[in-house]
Design an enzyme around this catalytic site. Sequence first.
Site, PDB file in Angstrom:
ATOM      1  N   ASP A 125     106.728  49.384 -13.672  1.00  5.21           N
ATOM      2  CA  ASP A 125     107.229  50.659 -13.147  1.00  5.21           C
ATOM      3  C   ASP A 125     108.295  50.386 -12.089  1.00  5.21           C
ATOM      4  O   ASP A 125     107.996  49.874 -11.009  1.00  5.21           O
ATOM      5  CB  ASP A 125     106.058  51.450 -12.553  1.00  5.21           C
ATOM      6  CG  ASP A 125     106.401  52.898 -12.255  1.00  5.21           C
ATOM      7  OD1 ASP A 125     107.583  53.188 -12.021  1.00  5.21           O
ATOM      8  OD2 ASP A 125     105.474  53.728 -12.247  1.00  5.21           O
ATOM      9  N   SER A 131     102.405  60.439 -10.972  1.00  5.49           N
ATOM     10  CA  SER A 131     103.506  60.250 -10.034  1.00  5.49           C
ATOM     11  C   SER A 131     103.153  60.939  -8.716  1.00  5.49           C
ATOM     12  O   SER A 131     102.167  60.577  -8.079  1.00  5.49           O
ATOM     13  CB  SER A 131     104.810  60.774 -10.655  1.00  5.49           C
ATOM     14  OG  SER A 131     105.927  60.308  -9.951  1.00  5.49           O
ATOM     15  N   HIS A 143     107.324  53.817 -15.788  1.00  5.41           N
ATOM     16  CA  HIS A 143     106.673  54.971 -15.160  1.00  5.41           C
ATOM     17  C   HIS A 143     106.089  55.944 -16.185  1.00  5.41           C
ATOM     18  O   HIS A 143     105.049  56.559 -15.940  1.00  5.41           O
ATOM     19  CB  HIS A 143     107.688  55.690 -14.268  1.00  5.41           C
ATOM     20  CG  HIS A 143     107.090  56.668 -13.318  1.00  5.41           C
ATOM     21  ND1 HIS A 143     106.122  56.338 -12.398  1.00  5.41           N
ATOM     22  CD2 HIS A 143     107.322  57.996 -13.143  1.00  5.41           C
ATOM     23  CE1 HIS A 143     105.790  57.406 -11.691  1.00  5.41           C
ATOM     24  NE2 HIS A 143     106.503  58.422 -12.131  1.00  5.41           N
TER      25      HIS A 143
END
Length: 776
Positions: free
Chosen positions: A717, A638, A749
């Site tokens: 995602d 991330s 994600h």
Amino acid sequence: MVPLRSFVLLNGLFFVLLAARTVVTRVIDKDNLDGILETQDGQNLSKEPFNLEETYTADFLAYTFNGTWTSDTTIVYTDTMTGDILQFDVIKQRLTVIVDSSVMDDYIVTHYALSPKGRFLLIGYDFQKGFRHSKFMRYVIYDIELGGYDKIANGMHIALAKWAPLTDDLIYILDNDIYYMRFSNNGFNDVQRVTYDGIVGIVYNGVPDWVYEEEVFHGSSAIWFSPDGSHLAYASFDDRNVQEILYLHYGEPGNLVDQYPTEVKIKYPKAGTSNPVVSLTLVDLHDPTLNKIDLKAPIEVVGTDNVLSNVQWKDFDHVIAMWSNRVQNKTEIVWYNKYGEIVKTLDVVEHEGWVEIKNLFFYKDFVYMRKLQPSGTKAGRFHHVTRYDYTLRSSPIQMDLTPGITEVQDIRAIDHSHGRIYYLATGPGEPSQRNLYSVPVDGSEKPTCISCNVLTPEGNACTYADAIFSPFGQHYVLICQGPDPMIVGIFDNTHKKVYSWENNLSLRSKLARRELPLVKDLYVRANGYESKVRLFLPHNFDESKSYPMLVNVYAGPNTAKIIDVASYGYHAYMTTNRSVIYAYIDGRGSSNKGSKMLFEIYRKLGTVEVEDQISVTRKLQEMFPWIDSKRTGVWGWSYGGFCSAMILAKDLTSVFKCGIAVAPVSSWIYYDSIYTERYMGLPTPEDNLGGYNGTDVSRRVEDIRGKKFMLIHGSGDDNVHYQQSLALAKALEKADIMFEQITYTDEAHALFGVLPHLYHTMDRFWSDCFSLSHAH
């Protein structure tokens, strides 16, 4: 964007184990505990390293507290052995079965909630995932007194169902509209519709849209009951002008139903684009007409393009809303009465960074909040418990109750009977710690650390704690999360322990049979600041040898990798099994070290935090000959994936040989508006377009050439979109730069469905980069 640790428990495990043990296993067995600790001390067992599969399984998860306070002396929870819903009296230490598990036999239950009066049980089943926090379920209500079941909304999937305080009334949300359900003594219910303008995916009432769920409320509810349940404040979000993100869902291989991919569309505001229009409404639930009152935003302070950052009730008659301007460096705290009139306001403005305010607490004529205050040191300001006089006056007087170089992370409760406020904070100069403190509400004494006196079974002082207080603060659950495996106890407000809820004996027993990494903490000065470093070393570490080092980076603003929580995940495998040094570095932009270091990152993501990872790693290589400078890698997920890619792009002296970016941001123009603009401002020539361009990894790919780089992303995602990785991949391909890329079809994600493949893929990558033997 939430740090992955917020939903990855113990580094690499992408689900939260909500269940706790039964009552029998919660009782401390002192003989068993002493035996486990004696075995650890005596080294009587042959010990094994961690294996890779334990990175993504529940083998080394700690059990935690799974109850809910229903009064100052009672806790309700589920017995996971029988499925019964039990009530535990912490004074009498007595269990009562409230609902027999047979009541729920016909349902695969994913949620339940008792009504405040204890007559009805709300049962949620047939779960469907929404966004990160939201879910859709079918609900029935079981009448504990009469024994009957009643479907909510004719058994349709609804987004939220919540009991009102003190009553057996219920609010539920169907197709983004709010409904109010009241029950009579004979069990019959009456339903009134509160809103009529909800549109699925476009106009939301009482539940947040994507960006508010992810970045503001961090949950799936946007309703707030008055303390007596008579009034309801709710937020609405109009996304008609918000642009859509579109991606394809490919479905199951070979399934005719998925012959054509399905389009997934989500209203997702990106930096500089139209935000949802938010409004706040108050309704009297006891008014048969359900007359609504608009609680107007202070647009003269925060503008028309504003953010509703928090809502709470002060008392039966006043609701408080916190409104911020779009870039969130100015917040107006507004008191409304039940007629919608503004009776008080309080401004909070931040000239060096962004404003971050959590819940307010009240005691007599004062309001207590977490606010930046001077520390009298070069570190700048720290968040402290701050007392305001909120009576009508032009300039409210404030008092700092917790001065010094300690960072208050959250206020937990006020004990009105003893006049003390409880809060979580770091120790002075100890940014990795978090303990429970108390201080008198008038500031007449210095703060007292409550959890510092709690010892783990291993004899160590608790250095990382959390607390859950009963409704009026007469008891609290203290959860010690480190430095040793979690322990959970129940204490009264004199801080006497009245019950041991969980000691995690099974986990301690398993750990006694495992090698554990050695831990070395230090500070490294680089770029004018002291960065904190934590090195996990192989259990058989030998200074005469040379080891590869893997830096795991997150480095998002106001976050910290180094916290004193006991965890046994990927770092334990890499150190004990692969003999790799595993490193965390908290540099500029990280939390708990003062505003000067924190706000260094403001309006320049991808610069100072990246430079510190590179500079500190270089210094570590120079300081310690046992770190192999030719076998050093970096990886992150991330925001950490963004930093990994940017580190390779900015590393001009080959500090790092290789890196992995998982689900990375590649350019902040692609990420959501509320998160991005809080830290970067607007991507316009008049504001900070240059800052956006300078932090775009796809514009800096040339210096990735010659380094081993792997790019990993899920095509489903909804948070950091697959577009981010595709844009970076396109730039690399256009420049003829070799890299590896893994796409996980339809994965979100967290990549929850492919964790074995993910970690085996990374293991092979590090084996090649560090010249390790391939694991079997």
